[in-house]
Structures are given as structure tokens and as C-alpha cells.
Design a protein around this motif. Structure first.
Motif, short mmCIF file in Angstrom:
data_model
loop_
_atom_site.label_atom_id
_atom_site.label_comp_id
_atom_site.label_asym_id
_atom_site.label_seq_id
_atom_site.Cartn_x
_atom_site.Cartn_y
_atom_site.Cartn_z
N SER A 126 1.42 8.13 2.05
CA SER A 126 0.94 9.38 1.47
C SER A 126 2.08 10.37 1.28
N GLN A 180 -9.91 5.99 2.27
CA GLN A 180 -8.47 6.22 2.27
C GLN A 180 -7.71 5.04 2.87
N ARG A 233 -9.17 -1.93 -3.92
CA ARG A 233 -9.07 -1.05 -5.08
C ARG A 233 -9.81 -1.66 -6.27
N ARG A 290 -5.77 1.43 0.37
CA ARG A 290 -4.35 1.10 0.51
C ARG A 290 -4.10 -0.34 0.09
N THR A 322 -0.50 12.23 -7.81
CA THR A 322 -1.43 11.44 -8.62
C THR A 322 -1.07 11.57 -10.08
N CYS A 339 -7.71 9.09 -2.47
CA CYS A 339 -8.28 7.81 -2.90
C CYS A 339 -7.89 7.49 -4.34
N ALA A 341 -1.17 5.45 4.94
CA ALA A 341 -2.60 5.52 4.67
C ALA A 341 -3.44 4.70 5.62
N GLY A 389 0.82 -1.20 0.00
CA GLY A 389 0.00 0.00 0.00
C GLY A 389 0.85 1.24 0.00
N PRO A 390 0.29 2.35 -0.44
CA PRO A 390 1.07 3.58 -0.56
C PRO A 390 1.24 4.31 0.75
N TRP A 436 -5.27 8.62 -5.86
CA TRP A 436 -3.84 8.35 -5.83
C TRP A 436 -3.58 6.90 -5.42
N CYS A 437 -4.30 6.41 -4.42
CA CYS A 437 -4.17 5.00 -4.03
C CYS A 437 -4.51 4.08 -5.19
#
Length: 468
Positions: free
Chosen positions: A12, A199, A208, A203, A281, A239, A18, A9-10, A241-242
Motif C-alpha cells: 500500500s 483488502q 481479483r 492482493r 489508483t 480495493c 496489504a 500483490g501490492p 487500487w489492488c
């Protein structure tokens, strides 16, 4: 470039993982939770009225934050985790009074925040009695009290993401769909809390994929296109961006007009965190897709949205975050290179797909239409259908004028154009604008209809002039 944690997961761009809790201190959910904590429940009266058992009373009083410390709670959980889970499950399903249920849910949430591993307590108990760990909480999502519903949602999200045992696909689908529907509720008081849950969930890649499949991106795009504050902008772009960390999703975002929507937000952003997450993003949309033509298509769309000019303005601004500076440099270099490699048709395709038509040079170039008119047939007439869609659904006079003009040029330079347009509804889409309020739309629609109706359109067209 934004990092990725070991779980896939990313992290931020502002340095926060996240999956952390918290959020905005002024969110309605947090304000209400503070109020609920102050309204202590008289568990003694529940016990005396035989509404809870002596065993239940022992658990809720021992774990009440107002009467216990962290160390004593940790010791109690170590020795009584099954009993604690059993009690909380039972009480949230049988307590009818909203105020008491609110207090229970805030307590559960606080206990999970204090120690993330406690989510396993609930799952292990449910497994031991062969019940779903989710059913008891899901049933509360139908309550009429908005705080109960959204506090429950916050708990479900933590349990779904913090535990070792992941949520099964059926329940994932149900819950993500429920969150998407909450985004669609007009004037939702708890919108920030809904976004916060997304959010955290997005992740993880399984969430997703489901969110994308159920048209979640379109829902986010619709909300971002409306009048919302910077906090919701940040959360919803977060969101997106994830989602860009999923390669398949990042390659298919172009059809949702995400790039132009973000360009509008970026041009008016007053908070650095909105700028930061938007740039991150954009960067992912150029880095994550594997296929070069997707990267190029996204780059062209960014160029057409005047992102290079935005980046030039931002480059003169001082940012404390070095990642922002790096993103600006990366995006500028990538887009400048892409502009050099652009063909006029690539530029045209991206402009049409963005839905933001303007009188760019290609529209009036006879050579462009002579060479490329037939290419509007590609992909089952995708570009042509997009122009027709704009004529049917857009209200901007400039966009309508350009779309009507382009359809006329297509007919002029493609021999079977009239037949194609009649088959897919293009003729009607143009003709309905013959009485449009805007004189330029009327002019372009009339000229386009002339091209549809007759062969010697140039001669007749000389008698038609755009109205001032």
C-alpha cells in the motif's frame, strides 16, 4: 510508484503490506473482540457437563491466551498441531452458545495472528481426514450473530491468503461472492471488517479476477457514491487500487465511472491517506493498461473531471510522503501531455462515457457534428445508447439538456438518424422530457423532437426560445 511484493500483490502507498492484519482500532469487530476476550469461558463446567471431552479441555486450556504464554503455545503447537486443529474444528461446529463460540473464534484468530504459519495446521488436519478445511467455517457464515459471522470471515481470509495451499476456485468464488453481498447489506455494522477482508484478498490475482467477474467493481462504486466516512472511502479505494494491478481489469474500469467518483472524493478529502490512495489508483490507471488508447481514454476522463486543477491545489500542499509528491508530478505531466494530443471527438467520447455532460464547446460546434455525427454509430451505437440511457435514468437538468441537444444534432447531421433512434428507443427517451419541470430541459427536448419530426427544423426552431 507503489511497490509490488514478491508474491505479486501490492504494497500500500502508506507503506503497509496489504496482507497485514490490524485495521482501525475502533472498528466494531475489534471493539467486540476486546470485550469477548474479557469474558472467559468456564471450560471446567463444559467438561463436567460432558459437553467437551477431557482431550478437548486439555487443548483449549493450554492454548487460552489468559492462561498461557507465547513460548508455551509455540511448544504445544509443535508437538500437537493435529490435535489442536481437530479440537477447534470440532468445537466450532458443535458449540451452540453464542458467547462461547465467540470466544473460540477470537482465540483462533489471535493464534493465527501470533503465527501466520498456523493456518497450515487446519489445512493439514482437514487433508488428513479427507475433509474440506473451509466447510466448518463456511457453515458459521449463516449464523444470526453478526460478530460470529464477521470474526469467522476474518479467519477464512487469513487462511485463504497466508497458507501455502491456496483456496480452490469453487470456494474462492463462493467466498468472494459472499463478501460482495455483504457490501450490499444496508447499514452493515461490520462494513469495515468486510472491506478489510477484501483488502487482504485482492492482493492476490485469482481473487481479483473473481471479484471483477461478479460485478464487484460496480458494488464498490455504488458504496463510494453514497455518504460514507473517510475510513470506508480509504478501504474501498484501496480495493480498487489492488484491482488495477491486474492488467485486464485496469483496462476495463472506465465503464464503472470510477474516475469521476474518485474525483469527487479527492476534491473533498480531509485525510492524507485518502488522497494518497486515490492518487496511486489514478497513476495505476495510466500506467498499468498496455494499450495506449486505454491510457489516453483514462487521461481524458481525468482531465474532464478537473483533476489538473485538483493536482495544482495539492502541489501547493506539504506532504511528508515523497510518493505522494511523485504521484502528483507524474499525473500532472501525463495529463498535460494528453490534453495537447486530444482530438475534439476523443474529448466528446470520454465526456459521454463519464455520464457527466456539460456545455463544453464541442456540443454547439456545427463543424464537430458535421464531421462526427456518424461516429455515434460505432460500437453498435454505443455513444448513442449512452445518451439515451442518461435521458432515461439521470435526473440532473444540465445532463438531460445536453443529452437531448446531442441527440437532436445527431439526427440533424446523420441522414438515417431518425430511423436509428426509433429502433433503439431514442425518440421516446427525448419525448418524455417535453413536460419536464426544468424549462431548459423542456426547450432542448422540444427542439430535439422538432429535428426528429421534420426536415426544415431550422425554420420551425426560430419560433422556439429557451425559457428564462
Amino acid at each position: 510508484m507503489p511497490a509490488v511484493v514478491s508474491g505479486g500483490g501490492p504494497v500500500s502507498p502508506d507503506g503497509n503490506n496489504a496482507n497485514e492484519t490490524g485495521g482501525v482500532a475502533t472498528s466494531p469487530l475489534q471493539i467486540k473482540a476486546m470485550e469477548v476476550r474479557g469474558n472467559r469461558v468456564n471450560w471446567q463446567s463444559y467438561k463436567q457437563g460432558q459437553m467437551i471431552t477431557l482431550e478437548d479441555y486439555g487443548v483449549v486450556t493450554r492454548l487460552d491466551f489468559s492462561s498461557s504464554d507465547r513460548e508455551s503455545r509455540a511448544t504445544y503447537f509443535k508437538n500437537n498441531s493435529n490435535l489442536a486443529a481437530k479440537t477447534f474444528y470440532k468445537l466450532i461446529q458443535h458449540i451452540a452458545k453464542d458467547q462461547t463460540l465467540q470466544y473460540l473464534l477470537v482465540t483462533i484468530d489471535d493464534l493465527l495472528i501470533e503465527d501466520h504459519s498456523r493456518v497450515e495446521m487446519f489445512k493439514n488436519y482437514a487433508l488428513s481426514v479427507k475433509e474440506s478445511p473451509w466447510a466448518g467455517f463456511f457453515s458459521l457464515l449463516t449464523r444470526s450473530d453478526g460478530f460470529i459471522v464477521n470474526q469467522t470471515s476474518a479467519i477464512i481470509t487469513k487462511m485463504a491468503c497466508w497458507g501455502q495451499e491456496s483456496m480452490d476456485e469453487k470456494n474462492r468464488h463462493f467466498y468472494v461472492t459472499w463478501l460482495r453481498d455483504q457490501l450490499r447489506v444496508p447499514n452493515n455494522e461490520y462494513m469495515q471488517s468486510v472491506c478489510r477482508c477484501l483488502q487482504i484478498l485482492l492482493r492476490l490475482d485469482p481473487f481479483r479476477s473473481i471479484f471483477f467477474e461478479i460485478d464487484g467493481v460496480s458494488t464498490i462504486a455504488n458504496v463510494l457514491s453514497g455518504r460514507i466516512g473517510f475510513q470506508l472511502q480509504y478501504q474501498l479505494i484501496f480495493c480498487l487500487w489492488c484491482l488495477t494491478f491486474n492488467e485486464d481489469i485496469s483496462s476495463r474500469l472506465d465503464k464503472y465511472s470510477i474516475i469521476p467518483i474518485l474525483a469527487d472524493i479527492l476534491s473533498e478529502a480531509v485525510k492524507d491517506k485518502v488522497t494518497r490512495i486515490t492518487l496511486s489508483t489514478y497513476r495505476n490507471l495510466l500506467e498499468k493498461p498496455e494499450e495506449m488508447h486505454i491510457k489516453q481514454q483514462n487521461a481524458v476522463s481525468m482531465v474532464q473531471c478537473k483533476l489538473l486543477k485538483q493536482l495544482e491545489i495539492l502541489s501547493d500542499k506539504k506532504f511528508d510522503d515523497v510518493d505522494v509528491v511523485d504521484d502528483i508530478k507524474f499525473l500532472t505531466e501525463f495529463l498535460e501531455t494528453s490534453v495537447q494530443d486530444l482530438s475534439s471527438f476523443d474529448e466528446y467520447v470520454t465526456e459521454v462515457k463519464s455520464g457527466r455532460l456539460e456545455w463544453s464547446p464541442v456540443h454547439k460546434e456545427i463543424r464537430f457534428w458535421r464531421e462526427n455525427a456518424s461516429r455515434l454509430n460505432e460500437g453498435n451505437y454505443e455513444l448513442l445508447r449512452t445518451l439515451i440511457h442518461l435521458l432515461n435514468h439521470n435526473h440532473d437538468p444540465l445532463i438531460l439538456s445536453v443529452a437531448a441537444h446531442d441527440i437532436g444534432e445527431y439526427v440533424r447531421h446523420y441522414p438515417r438518424g431518425k430511423h436509428v433512434l426509433e429502433q433503439i428507443g431514442g425518440k421516446h427517451a427525448v419525448m418524455k422530457h417535453l413536460s419536464h419541470d426544468d424549462p431548459n430541459v423542456r426547450y432542448e427536448a422540444l427542439l430535439s423532437v422538432q429535428k426528429l419530426m421534420v426536415h426544415n427544423w431550422e425554420y420551425l426552431g426560430k419560433a422556439i426560445q429557451p425559457m428564462e
